[in-house]
Scaffold this motif. Sequence first.
Motif: not given
Length: 184
Positions: A24-45
Amino acid sequence: MSRVGKKPITIPAGVTITVAADNVVTVKGPKGELKQAIDRDISIVIEDGVLNVTRPTDQIRHRALHGLYRALLGNMVKGVTEGFKKKMELVGVGYKAANTGNVLDLSLGYSHNIIFEVPNEVKIATAQEKGKNPEITLESSDSQLLGAVCAKLRSLRKPEPYKGKGVKFAGEVIRKKAGKSAGK
């Protein structure tokens, strides 16, 4: 390779991105916070202020998810920094829009007014100037939610092809049909 998926996302100052163990990717910034579940095969670097999305193989499924998740993450980063804004117009005689908080009161030519409750994540403003169509301005940091709310508003009275009356996006061009031809 996916052209969209290969494109790196630069992380602006003031934005933090965290990837949890359950993808689950969480992005926090000045305008708020968003979450997105990512498929287990895809990797984030994430390295040196740049986020890259990679896929394990060239299977059709992996190729499709590669571009999708890169686009979703790009929209999340843009949303928490700049935000998204959409304008809609009400075209028709007597069509009106008014809001109190997040409750929108629409008069769209039906026998009754339509009361539409907008989610708390979306900010709404209405404007009615003399000689112009009433406008509804919607702002949010979540692009998906904003698009869904706009689509729902538009579905309440779609622009019809003969006169162009209805709820439309600002700047949208409605293709008009010719009506019945006059008698001989």
